[in-house]
Design an enzyme around this catalytic site. Structure first.
Site, PDB file in Angstrom:
ATOM      1  N   GLU A 133       0.825  -1.217   0.000  1.00 34.24           N
ATOM      2  CA  GLU A 133       0.000   0.000   0.000  1.00 34.24           C
ATOM      3  C   GLU A 133       0.852   1.257   0.000  1.00 34.24           C
ATOM      4  O   GLU A 133       0.403   2.316  -0.470  1.00 34.24           O
ATOM      5  CB  GLU A 133      -0.964   0.012   1.195  1.00 34.24           C
ATOM      6  CG  GLU A 133      -0.370   0.305   2.551  1.00 34.24           C
ATOM      7  CD  GLU A 133       0.166  -0.909   3.271  1.00 34.24           C
ATOM      8  OE1 GLU A 133       0.596  -0.777   4.435  1.00 34.24           O
ATOM      9  OE2 GLU A 133       0.157  -2.012   2.652  1.00 34.24           O
ATOM     10  N   ASP A 163      -4.428  -7.036   6.952  1.00 33.17           N
ATOM     11  CA  ASP A 163      -3.984  -5.681   7.304  1.00 33.17           C
ATOM     12  C   ASP A 163      -4.260  -4.653   6.206  1.00 33.17           C
ATOM     13  O   ASP A 163      -3.629  -3.603   6.174  1.00 33.17           O
ATOM     14  CB  ASP A 163      -2.495  -5.692   7.652  1.00 33.17           C
ATOM     15  CG  ASP A 163      -1.617  -5.985   6.441  1.00 33.17           C
ATOM     16  OD1 ASP A 163      -2.141  -6.491   5.426  1.00 33.17           O
ATOM     17  OD2 ASP A 163      -0.403  -5.710   6.506  1.00 33.17           O
TER      18      ASP A 163
END
Length: 280
Positions: A133, A163
């Site tokens: 990310e 996550d």
């Protein structure tokens, strides 16, 4: 912005110099991840430090475009074993690890990126084996030919991929391809990432930063301040909504399952086994 609330590069750059080095030209800021001026190794200090670092970048009105990149020939290719050992991850997994370090930090770190109010360009200089990310939540992603993506929650660490990786890769790859990727432990090459729409361009390594700066100065900076910032707001909103809905849910499940099985407190297990497995 009222002077009372603004930040200044000369004040915040020293706070994050252990993992970020800044270069600013005009109103474009380059933030380069590193560990000891080499490729970034992922540790708990970096994980938490990204949160205030992005907030300080956001609150500096001199920053109108952000370029995120790495050092050397890896974007994020290894873990900082000493950091993980320092915080007890080779011992019994407790609520301290599950909440104070995993849940509390990871439910904030992606939003530190999402909440940036300026366009963000990622110049990926090589492989990512964790926390993709950092690169892929941003507006423009360009990468070198040696860039690749590996996701080792299930395959490497044998834990729940909750996550945000479950949200990130579903949105980028689609529902079936992303589940295959999460469970099977394969690696996405730069060419595949381009074909599948994960990245926007493949650029020779020696031209990577030049291209990122060109995009910053010629695609974003000619627009007005409001167009840059409100364009960013419009194009990031669907990501904000999806991650708001799913991140805490996923992270809670990942943290809970780690209580039942945490491989690093087993004999012979190491955090960098994830990378070794990827290389094998």
């Amino acid at each position: 912005m009222a002077d009372l609330f603004r930040t200044r590069l000369e004040d915040y750059a020293p706070k994050y110099e252990s993992f970020l080095k800044f270069t600013r030209r005009g109103n474009v800021l380059e933030a380069r991840f590193h560990t000891n001026d080499g490729p970034l190794k992922w540790g708990l200090e970096v994980h938490r430090g990204i949160i205030p670092a992005m907030r300080d970048i956001n609150d500096d009105p001199e920053n109108e475009v952000l370029i995120i990149t790495g050092t050397g020939d890896e974007f994020l290719g290894a873990f900082d074993r000493e950091s993980w050992a320092q915080y007890g991850f080779y011992d019994e997994f407790t609520s301290y690890h599950a909440y104070d370090l995993f849940y509390r930090d990871q439910t904030r770190e992606p939003f530190a990126l999402i909440d940036l109010q300026i366009p963000v360009i990622t110049a990926m200089n090589g492989p990512s084996v964790v926390h993709a990310e950092l690169a892929l939540l941003n507006d423009i992603v360009i990468a070198t030919p040696n860039t690749s993506f590996y996701e080792g929650h299930w395959d490497g660490l044998s834990i729940v991929p909750g996550d945000g990786t479950h949200t990130l890769w579903r949105e980028l790859l689609g529902p079936n391809r992303y589940r295959y990727f999460l469970y099977m432990g394969n690696t996405i090459t730069a060419e595949q990432a381009l074909d599948w729409g994960v990245i926007g361009e493949i650029v020779p390594p020696e031209q990577l930063l030049e291209r990122a700066w060109y995009i910053a100065e010629n695609v974003f900076m000619p627009k007005s301040r409001l167009h840059r910032r409100l364009g960013r707001a419009v194009t990031i909103q669907h990501i904000r909504e999806t991650w708001t809905r799913e991140l805490s849910f996923g992270m809670a499940h990942e943290s809970l399952a780690c209580h039942e099985s945490w491989p690093m407190n087993q004999a012979g297990k190491d955090i960098n086994d994830l990378v070794k497995l990827k290389q094998d």
